[in-house]
Design an enzyme around this catalytic site. Structure first.
Site, short mmCIF file in Angstrom:
data_model
loop_
_atom_site.label_atom_id
_atom_site.label_comp_id
_atom_site.label_asym_id
_atom_site.label_seq_id
_atom_site.Cartn_x
_atom_site.Cartn_y
_atom_site.Cartn_z
N ALA A 1 0.82 -1.21 0.00
CA ALA A 1 0.00 0.00 0.00
C ALA A 1 0.86 1.27 0.00
CB ALA A 1 -0.93 -0.01 1.21
N ASP B 1 -8.50 -0.09 5.36
CA ASP B 1 -9.02 -1.29 6.03
C ASP B 1 -7.87 -2.27 6.24
OD1 ASP B 1 -10.73 -3.17 7.08
OD2 ASP B 1 -11.45 -3.88 5.13
#
Length: 521
Positions: A356, A373
């Site tokens: 990410a 999340d």
């Protein structure tokens, strides 16, 4: 100047080969114990630091002990390898058993003791081989240099083998048995090579072959037995077990309650996950005028997507999950498919299997809604995704008027962790709102909602326009109320106000805070 016979030359080469191979085994055991400690005990840096320190200390103790081994050097080496094969081979198998059946804390003592023992035995090996090569006729300087070269080169090979092949392909238990087999195999090879000078050769041979058979049995059946140990660590029956390049994936199910665990940490329970996912998704989406472009970081189970597809105005979703195996499980497992309503089949989603942080660094798109999340910051890799630098990247990819929603652990169980995350987000130049929700399988869970600008679209005046099982406008407003004992202005045991600092790449304060906060839960 020493003269070496042809036989001596062959024997010295055998010693160098044996040194290299057992060094490969030694480094694999070392990193194997570190990986096992990280998985069961948490905090990877702490566990690897302790394991490496203990292993090296053991080697030092072993090297000191080796000076008292003056006779039968080859026999001593052979039985040391037998001991390393037996103890190391059964190490992770027994570690899981201790974790499953014995009181808390026993597993750490067991792992650290095994590490010290294997380190000690490894420390005895090399001096014995150096002296044996010298005994054959090799000069001390040459025998030392060549044995140490074999040792260091073997260390590199062992580390790479474990990281890129053994752990992802065979897991922790089978890898230990396989490496133990190699130790015993080397001992048997050396035993045969030096058979002319070994008394009671057959006794040693039978002992080695018997041990080889025992460890071979562990390779074939150890995982199955260890699986029953692991089952004891979970409340419900395990219906799916998978070791990927990145983590261990486990699904359990009992009486309709499906639970997903990653590296032993609960990620969701089908009985109440809707409370979590509705809180993660709907306040953020409802606070944006035209949420067309959405980014989901994590969410490989497909449940965030399920909630997003309730909004027809959403045109595209980028979902970033490092582990392709999680997404594949969500696409193919019958139980997960029923829970996420086959959310990955919607053509509006594009899945990216990458880190990410790297995705945000390299990306050029802007998003109306960014949903974080991700698992809690319980290791170094995850902590990176809770830092000031990461939140600055999120801010830079947030479209004007857009909203970020970040799962931020429990403000009840880890109060200072929650508010440190909030403070770090604020330091990234974002305006935050705070909310928390009771999720029976998790407890009280917190979220941080953030925007680049102050607006009137706050949680207090958001109108939910989609069907939900839990949230209403009134319930949503209630989620912003925090009790006095978990509110921002918490104090320590001396009555002093908690001093917030941002969590950064160079000062990862969340790691120790998180470990300390959850130690009793």
């Amino acid at each position: 100047m020493s003269m070496i016979s042809d036989l001596g030359t062959k024997q010295s080469k055998a010693i160098y080969w044996a040194s290299g191979i057992v060094s490969i085994c030694g480094i694999i055991f070392e990193v194997l114990f570190g990986a096992a400690g990280s998985y069961i005990l948490g905090d990877g840096v702490k566990q690897y630091t302790i394991i490496i320190s203990l292993f090296l200390t053991g080697m030092g103790i072993g090297a000191s002990i080796s000076e008292h081994v003056t006779k039968n050097l080859i026999i001593s080496f052979i039985w040391i390898e037998f001991a390393i094969g037996l103890i190391g081979g059964f190490s992770t198998f027994l570690f899981f058993g201790v974790t499953a059946f014995l009181p808390d804390g026993t597993d750490a003592i067991f792992l650290y003791s095994i590490t010290l023992i294997i380190g000690g035995l490894t420390g005895v090996e090399l001096p014995i081989l150096i002296r044996k090569a010298n005994e054959i006729g090799v000069t001390l300087s040459k025998s030392t240099a060549r044995v140490l070269f074999s040792d260091y080169a073997g260390g590199l090979i062992g580390g790479l083998l474990f990281a890129f092949y053994l752990r992802p392909e065979f897991g922790l238990v089978k890898t230990a048995f396989m490496v133990g087999l190699i130790n015993v195999g080397v001992a048997l090879w050396v035993l045969y090579y030096f058979r002319r000078e070994i008394a009671r050769f057959r006794v040693h041979l039978v002992a080695g072959l018997s041990l080889f058979v025992v460890l071979l049995s562990g390779v074939f059946w150890g995982d199955e037995v260890a699986f029953t140990f692991e089952q004891k660590m979970y409340r419900d029956p395990i219906i799916h077990f998978q070791q990927t390049d990145y983590q261990q994936i486990i699904l359990t199910k009992e009486k309709g309650d499906l639970r997903l665990f990653l590296d032993g940490q609960l990620q969701l329970s089908s009985t109440d996950e809707y409370r979590y996912h509705e809180t993660l998704i709907h306040p953020a989406v409802a606070s944006v005028d035209n949420p067309e472009n959405v980014l989901v970081l994590g969410g490989g189970d497909g449940l965030a997507l399920r909630e997003l597809w309730k909004y027809d105005e959403i045109k595209h979703v980028d979902l970033v999950d490092l582990d392709a195996a999680v997404v594949e499980l969500a696409k193919t497992n019958f139980d997960l498919l029923g829970l996420n309503k086959d959310s990955f089949s919607d053509p509006r989603v594009t899945v990216h299997h990458e880190d990410a942080f790297s995705f945000m660094e390299d990306g050029k798109d802007f998003y109306d809604v960014i949903l974080v999340d991700l698992p809690d910051p319980n290791n170094e890799s995850l902590n990176k995704l809770y830092t000031l630098q990461f939140y600055q990247l999120l801010r830079n990819h947030l479209a004007p008027g857009g909203t970020i929603m970040i799962q931020s652990t429990s403000p009840t169980f880890a109060t200072d962790v929650y508010w440190t995350i909030d403070h770090t987000v604020q330091q990234a130049g974002l305006y935050t709102e705070n909310l928390h929700v009771d999720i029976p399988s998790f407890g009280d869970w917190g979220f941080v909602m953030a925007k680049r600008e102050q607006t009137d679209r706050t949680i207090e005046n958001i109108d939910l326009s989609v069907d939900t099982d839990f949230l209403t406008d009134e319930v949503l407003q209630g989620l912003t109320v925090f009790g006095k004992d978990i509110d921002r202005d918490i104090v320590d045991e001396k009555g002093n106000a908690f001093q917030y600092k941002p969590n950064t790449l160079t000062d990862p304060i969340l790691l120790q805070m998180y470990e300390k906060a959850w130690v009793n839960y």
